[in-house]
Design an enzyme around this catalytic site. Structure first.
Site, PDB file in Angstrom:
ATOM      1  N   ARG A  39       0.819  -1.214   0.000  1.00  0.00           N
ATOM      2  CA  ARG A  39       0.000   0.000   0.000  1.00  0.00           C
ATOM      3  C   ARG A  39       0.853   1.265   0.000  1.00  0.00           C
ATOM      4  NH1 ARG A  39      -4.997  -1.763   3.997  1.00  0.00           N
ATOM      5  NH2 ARG A  39      -6.491  -2.154   2.335  1.00  0.00           N
ATOM      6  N   GLY A 384     -12.411  -4.303   1.460  1.00  0.00           N
ATOM      7  CA  GLY A 384     -13.803  -3.917   1.671  1.00  0.00           C
ATOM      8  C   GLY A 384     -14.279  -2.959   0.592  1.00  0.00           C
TER       9      GLY A 384
END
Ligand code: 3PG
Ligand code: MG
Length: 415
Positions: A39, A384
């Site tokens: 990330r 998500g």
């Protein structure tokens, strides 16, 4: 949506960037070490671009789920250090998020300089349910900057102060990472090349029910593994021993199995599993057919026949989305299913199909198992978020970017 280019000349401007730097950490005696920096790597290009444009870059992000007050183990300090290494330039770390430390760090920035603020979630306002509390924190954040760039794709499904409220207070733009992620996911929801298969794994079926419901209308095949599969097997009347089972979801799953049949969507379930005596790498374990799981054993991976079956079902696919491991891959004896699945996606990529791996955990899994990012068409930084996007839900962090940031109540509203 406006992009960074639409913000005009950024030289000398203070630009607040929301990134998703929520990376897995291992706590050691010498402090926290980052076990997968995917990330941070994915976030670096936008930060670098702003810095090269001469902006004063203020990066904000969260780490873990601290409860609205400082918790040293969730400090972003190691992340700021890693970001500096990746950028090849010094990165200042502010010891708080909107307090004296942050203000001083921002004031001392030169054009092109980068500061990382301490964990947003050390402040209760970031995740507050009450809108006034969130807005107050958002105002404090906004007061540090002139413009806002939203680049944390992994959090766009959260209506939190740094994701949602702050975009209503400042002129804003969509960062390159969010733009790239949305472009890929849009291809999956609008007219994907077929056959289109979705592979779902991971522990909890209840997390995925919404997306399964929506996928029954778009995907051609739904392949299911991981802990959540046992609720599917139970819905078919099979005994699952001590495997993970969400009993209260069995009826919903039964309904999905019926709907899939009516709509002509093929649901592919494992035919064998690795059944272990306990959730442990050195527990006794054997491969058993799914209709013969012993009462005192738990399934911790799909078996080899299932891995072959899944690979065959993927072989002719032109589009594949995958979220969630096939088994408890962190333990070597239960990693084979996830590895085989990743390999099947690599083969689809090689044949020119579009493969998308969704989710911080799945992305970390494929890297841990030795695959390269380039083996896949796209590795999403959002778990998500990508699931909710595919589910067809409105993502607050994206809708708010359509507003103009003048504080107008309509910006990012429910419209
Ligand atoms: C994630 O890791 O899923 C994102 O960073 C969002 O974090 P959260 O699930 O704690 O909101
Ligand atoms: Mg999450």
């Amino acid at each position: 949506m406006k992009t960074i280019g639409d913000l005009g000349d950024l030289r000398g401007k203070r630009v607040l960037v929301r990134s998703d730097l929520n990376v897995p950490l291992e706590q050691t005696e010498r402090g926290a070490t980052i076990t997968d920096d995917g990330r941070i790597r994915a976030s670096a290009p936008t930060i670098r671009m702003l810095s090269e444009m001469g902006a004063r870059v203020i990066v904000c992000a969260h780490l873990g789920r601290p409860k609205g007050e400082p918790e040293p183990k969730y400090s972003l300090a190691p992340v700021a250090r890693r970001l500096g290494e990746l950028l090849g330039t010094p990165v200042v770390f502010a010891e708080d998020t909107v307090g004296e430390g942050a203000r001083k760090a921002v004031d001392s920035l030169e054009d092109g300089g980068v500061v990382v603020l301490e964990n947003l979630r050390f402040n209760a306002g970031e995740t507050a349910k009450s809108e006034p509390d969130r807005a107050e924190f958002a105002r404090a954040l906004a007061s540090l900057a002139d413009v806002f760039v939203s680049d944390g794709f992994g959090v766009v499904h959260r209506a939190q102060a740094s994701v949602y409220d702050v975009a209503r207070l400042l002129p804003h733009a969509t960062g390159g990472l969010v733009e790239a992620e949305v472009n890929v996911l849009r291809r999956l929801t609008r007219d994907p090349e077929r056959p289109y298969a979705v592979v779902l794994g991971g522990a909890k079926v209840s997390d995925k029910l919404g997306v399964i419901g929506n996928l029954l209308g778009t995907a051609d095949r739904l392949i299911i593994g991981g802990g959540m599969v046992f609720t599917f097997l139970a819905a078919q009347g099979l005994e699952v021993g001590t495997s993970l089972l969400e009993r209260e979801q069995i009826d919903t799953v039964k309904g999905y199995l019926e709907r899939a049949e009516q709509e002509g969507v093929e649901i592919v379930l494992p035919v064998d599993v690795v059944a272990a005596e306990a959730f442990s790498a050195d527990a006794e374990h054997d491969v058993v057919p799914v209709d013969a799981i012993p009462a005192d054993r738990m399934g911790l991976d799909i078996g080899p026949e299932s891995a072959d079956l899944f690979a065959r079902k993927l072989a002719d696919c032109r589009t594949v989305f995958w979220n969630g491991p096939m088994g408890a891959f962190e333990m070597e004896p239960y990693a084979a299913g996830t590895k085989a699945l990743a390999q099947a996606l690599v083969d689809v990529t090689r044949h020119g199909g579009l493969t998308v791996v969704g989710g911080g955990d799945s992305a970390a899994a494929v890297r841990q198992l030795g695959f390269a990012d380039s083996d896949f068409g796209h590795i999403s930084t959002g778990g998500g978020a990508s699931l909710e996007y595919l589910e067809g839900k409105e993502l607050p962090g994206l809708t708010v970017l359509d507003g103009d940031g003048d504080g107008d109540a309509r910006d990012g509203g429910a419209a």
